[in-house]
Design an enzyme around this catalytic site. Structure first.
Site, short mmCIF file in Angstrom:
data_model
loop_
_atom_site.label_atom_id
_atom_site.label_comp_id
_atom_site.label_asym_id
_atom_site.label_seq_id
_atom_site.Cartn_x
_atom_site.Cartn_y
_atom_site.Cartn_z
N ASP A 516 0.76 -1.26 0.00
CA ASP A 516 0.00 0.00 0.00
C ASP A 516 0.79 1.31 0.00
O ASP A 516 1.06 1.88 -1.03
CB ASP A 516 -0.99 0.00 1.17
CG ASP A 516 -2.01 -1.14 1.06
OD1 ASP A 516 -1.72 -2.12 0.35
OD2 ASP A 516 -3.08 -1.05 1.68
N GLU A 747 -3.05 -7.84 12.86
CA GLU A 747 -2.68 -7.58 11.46
C GLU A 747 -1.19 -7.23 11.34
O GLU A 747 -0.50 -7.66 10.42
CB GLU A 747 -3.54 -6.43 10.91
CG GLU A 747 -3.36 -6.18 9.42
CD GLU A 747 -4.26 -5.06 8.92
OE1 GLU A 747 -4.88 -4.35 9.75
OE2 GLU A 747 -4.36 -4.90 7.69
C1 6A9 Z 1 -10.97 -1.99 3.28
C2 6A9 Z 1 -12.60 -1.72 5.04
C3 6A9 Z 1 -14.57 -2.96 7.82
C4 6A9 Z 1 -4.28 -4.37 3.45
O1 6A9 Z 1 -5.19 -8.35 4.19
C5 6A9 Z 1 -5.85 -7.76 3.14
C6 6A9 Z 1 -5.12 -6.53 2.66
C7 6A9 Z 1 -3.71 -6.90 2.20
O2 6A9 Z 1 -3.79 -7.64 1.02
C8 6A9 Z 1 -2.86 -5.69 1.92
O3 6A9 Z 1 -1.56 -6.08 1.65
N1 6A9 Z 1 -5.10 -5.54 3.74
C9 6A9 Z 1 -2.85 -4.75 3.11
O4 6A9 Z 1 -2.08 -3.64 2.85
C10 6A9 Z 1 -6.47 -5.12 4.15
C11 6A9 Z 1 -7.17 -4.38 3.06
C12 6A9 Z 1 -8.58 -4.01 3.32
C13 6A9 Z 1 -9.12 -3.18 2.19
C14 6A9 Z 1 -10.58 -2.97 2.23
C15 6A9 Z 1 -12.35 -2.16 3.64
C16 6A9 Z 1 -13.50 -2.64 5.74
O5 6A9 Z 1 -13.83 -2.11 6.98
#
Ligand code: 6A9
Length: 783
Positions: A516, A747
């Site tokens: 990100d 996380e």
């Molecule tokens: C947001 C909000 C309830 C961000 O683990 C999933 C991803 C990874 O692939 C990525 O590398 N996470 C990491 O930088 C989470 C991404 C969530 C995006 C959607 C929605 C929901 O609120």
């Protein structure tokens, strides 16, 4: 051809499946395999949810009334705001057994799941759920003489009506709750059995929107409470209800068994026997033996004896179980963004992908209960070791999502239940956006595992046919990257789609990379080259090449992969493109200046003051290596692309071990403390994310490389080994400690603040790599 017609063709292609035999049509995924995985806890978004792997399934689940600060709340969907002090699977084998613990403000619940194909069972077999309720502080409960209300529901997504048993059951013995019939399994019946005093109320609803079940039940209870003063379901049912809810009110401690029998009919003489096998004392015996089996298999596969202590052992088991218990089945259509300026007649700015099924693990049951492409590759590193058939089934589902361009949508929001959790701005998927092809990590392991004769004959045979069919799909996936994410010069790559117009971001984000807000060139343009993407391309080529070798293929295509893999692993070229030879670090390259800042100023609005951010450049950008040391700079190291006798390796170990740069007692920082962007907000609304915090997937990859270099002869062998031991024990200690203190896996972890868990709580995705860190199991990265 007009421009419009060409765009239309591009749009249509983006929602057309790749024309190749489907993975899920392979014989190995039919028959017994398919039936054995029919029922499961495949609704990870709720605290306990059961469904089958079919688009219109019967679904079942648990709700209860929780009491927090004197107020009642209906619990159902996993929500961090419920503030449970812990919840999650302490055992789960991904197939027919799981045990979960939930602690809700003094109320201690356990849920066990057991599945079995009995004599006379219909397709997919029968299953049982045991619910245990206890009070943490029994005095509290006794004093108030309070009652605990559990709700169990069963619903038919196809809308078919369910028959409610004709009278409210009063006896404790096995009582029939509901029955119905379903095309795939025939007649079915749901029974309840308990030895405790209980009161049952019920309600039936007719509705097709299963994501609103909480609201339905809450309203029914609230309306009835206003009329009668009792917190009870009204004992009424709507005509041809397809949703049946049972409220079971108990005093703790209490235990309730619920059993679902398929292919049944009350006349069936075997029914009594099947019920008693799956309830009461016989269920206890079966659950115990399943638990034992689970623990033995864990020991056998992850061989952690002598490597960790018993406190750590149970956390490792919980990590694996939460990953497996988080596996879901989703069905629906992704929404694919239309090119700018295009809208549909009905004003929609998207076009639906084809209806598709996805069987996948999820990063977090509460925050992100859906599939994410690059997360899944890390999940599969754990899962294939546990159950290679489940893993191939999951990878197969993902590969069937390839469109005719060779693209897979990054985030899978399939079906109304999944959609209900996602803010609108995150829903659309862009067919120009990539995400690291981490599935190659797991596939590479499978391929080399066959080489090494690591699998049984039966497994090896299935893996071979899997790889054979996957080949064409992996090839087109690779070609998509190769053609759409290439750089200006041959053999260079960059993540396309960064915003080069933004004035609001300190450093324009690169969501596609998975990292990100990790800082890249300050001014994106087509001169850019990203060292992480180059390394993913190396992994992909090497993986496809070894599959080709394994399948003894020998066409022009294979020769191309051979050539490409040699080019991408050429150390001199890598260094020419990405190495800063003064400090021995690998960097991105691009149009960059370090002198950027965000200026905050107030804008006079009618009645509010608004802040605007302006990205100011104090020094013009120029083409250069982008000097941010962090995870991206370690990619060649992670992939084992540095020769073990090279001086660069020594430098990499310097960067890793330096406490002013990456090293902390809790794992390695994502970004060096010396970086100009370290812990900087990207916008007013974006706190730093991959700008310092400790992430477990990358730490795992770095640990793998340390392990690799510690086991190869070379001048830095000893040093790599020492760092390996230290990093490994830091990671284990900190994740385990956080788990014990907070009840959750996180996380990411705070690089300052004593390594405290951060971000999404209950993040049971790649943080579960803890299992492999404990077991010292690492991916095959090297030819
Ligand atoms: C947001 C909000 C309830 C961000 O683990 C999933 C991803 C990874 O692939 C990525 O590398 N996470 C990491 O930088 C989470 C991404 C969530 C995006 C959607 C929605 C929901 O609120």
């Amino acid at each position: 051809e007009t421009e419009g017609a060409a765009t239309l063709r591009t749009v249509m292609r983006s929602v057309t499946p790749l024309s190749a035999p489907r993975m899920m049509d392979l014989p190995q995924f039919q028959g017994d395999h398919k039936e054995s995985l029919y029922w499961g806890t495949y609704r990870p978004n709720v605290y306990l949810g059961i469904r089958s792997r079919t688009p219109l399934s019967l679904i079942a689940g648990l709700m209860w009334i929780g009491l927090k600060n004197g107020q009642y709340f209906l619990r159902h969907v996993c929500q961090d705001s419920d503030e449970l002090s812990t919840y999650g699977w302490t055992a789960h084998n991904g197939r027919d057994y799981g045990h979960q613990m939930l602690v809700d403000h003094g109320l201690l619940l356990t849920t066990s799941f057991l599945k079995e194909k009995g004599e006379g069972s219909g397709y997919g077999g029968d299953w049982a759920v045991r619910l245990g309720a206890n009070s943490e502080r029994s005095s509290l409960n006794d004093a108030q003489g309070s009652t605990t209300h559990l709700f169990f529901y069963i619903a038919d997504e196809s809308g078919k009506s369910i028959t409610m048993a004709s009278h409210v059951p009063s006896s404790r013995g096995p009582v029939l709750l509901a029955s119905g019939s379903h095309d795939e399994i025939g007649d079915w019946e749901l029974y309840l059995r308990s030895e405790d005093d209980l009161e049952i109320h019920r309600a039936g609803f007719k509705s097709m929107s299963m994501h609103n079940l909480s609201d339905l039940v809450q309203q029914a209870v609230a309306t009835n409470a206003m009329q009668t003063g009792n917190l009870n379901l009204p004992d009424m049912t709507e005509d041809s209800s397809n949703i049946m809810t049972y409220q079971v009110s108990i005093k703790t401690p209490a235990q309730i068994d619920i059993v679902f029998l398929s292919g049944s009919a009350s006349k069936n003489p075997k029914i009594e026997e099947r019920i008693s096998k799956l309830t009461g004392p016989m269920l206890s015996t079966r659950l115990e033996s399943k638990q034992k089996e689970f623990e033995e298999r864990y020991d056998q596969i992850f061989n952690v004896n002598n490597k960790i202590d018993s406190k750590e052992l149970s956390v490792g088991r919980a990590a694996l179980s939460n990953l497996l218990g988080g596996v879901g089945y989703f069905y629906g259509q992704s929404k694919i963004a239309l090119p700018k300026g295009f809208t549909q007649k009905n004003a929609d700015k998207y076009i639906p992908y084809w209806p598709a099924a996805l069987y996948t693990a999820v990063p977090s049951r509460s925050f992100f209960p859906r599939g994410f492409l690059w997360d899944e590759g890390f999940h599969q590193l754990v899962i294939w070791r546990w159950d290679v058939h489940i893993s191939m089934d999951i990878i197969g589902h993902w590969l069937d999502l390839l469109n005719s361009d060779g693209w897979i949508p990054r985030e899978q929001i399939l079906g109304a239940e999944a959609l209900s959790k996602v803010p609108e701005e995150f829903v659309l998927q862009y067919p120009s956006n990539g995400n690291p092809p981490t599935l190659f990590l797991a596939i590479r392991d499978l391929a080399s595992g066959i080489h090494a004769k690591q699998f049984s004959g039966n497994e090896a045979e299935k893996i071979s046919s899997f790889l054979e069919r996957a080949y064409i799909r992996l090839n087109s996936w690779f070609q998509w990257f190769n053609s759409t994410q290439s750089g200006k010069y041959e053999g260079t790559f960059y993540w396309h789609g960064r915003d080069n117009m933004t004035t609001r971001e300190l450093n324009p984000k690169t969501l596609t990379s998975g990292l990100d807000d990790y800082p890249r060139a300050s001014h994106p343009n087509d001169e850019e080259r990203h060292v992480d993407l180059r390394c993913w391309m190396l992994l992909a080529t090497n993986c496809i090449r070894s599959i080709a070798e394994f399948l003894k293929m020998d066409s022009a295509l294979e020769k191309d992969y051979y050539k490409m893999s040699n080019q991408l692993s050429d150390f001199r070229t890598l260094n020419k493109l990405h190495l800063d030879d003064k400090i021995g670090a690998y960097f991105d390259y691009g149009n960059h200046t370090e002198k950027v800042r965000l200026r905050w100023y107030d804008v006079q609005d009618k009645d509010t003051m608004r802040r605007e951010l302006l990205r100011e450049t104090l020094q013009p950008p120029q083409l250069q290596l982008v000097p941010h040391v962090g995870y991206v700079s370690l990619f060649p190291f992670m992939m084992g692309a540095i020769p073990h006798e090279s001086w660069v390796l020594d430098k990499q170990l310097d960067l890793i071990s330096n406490t002013s740069i990456l090293w902390t007692d809790y794992g390695l920082r994502s970004l060096s403390r010396t970086s100009s962007i370290y812990m900087k907000r990207n916008t007013e609304h974006d706190p730093p994310y991959w700008r310092g915090a400790i992430w477990i997937n990358m730490n795992y990859m770095i640990l793998s490389a340390l392990h690799h270099y510690a086991n190869e002869d070379g001048p830095y062998k000893g040093r790599a080994g020492e760092l390996y031991d230290k990093l490994r024990s830091n990671l284990i200690r900190n994740i385990v400690q956080n788990y014990h203190e907070t009840g959750f896996f996180w996380e990411n972890y705070d690089q300052n603040n004593k390594g405290k868990g951060k971000g999404a709580r209950s993040f049971t995705g790649w943080t579960s790599l803890l299992v492999l860190i404990m077991a010292e199991s690492y991916p095959t990265l090297h030819r």
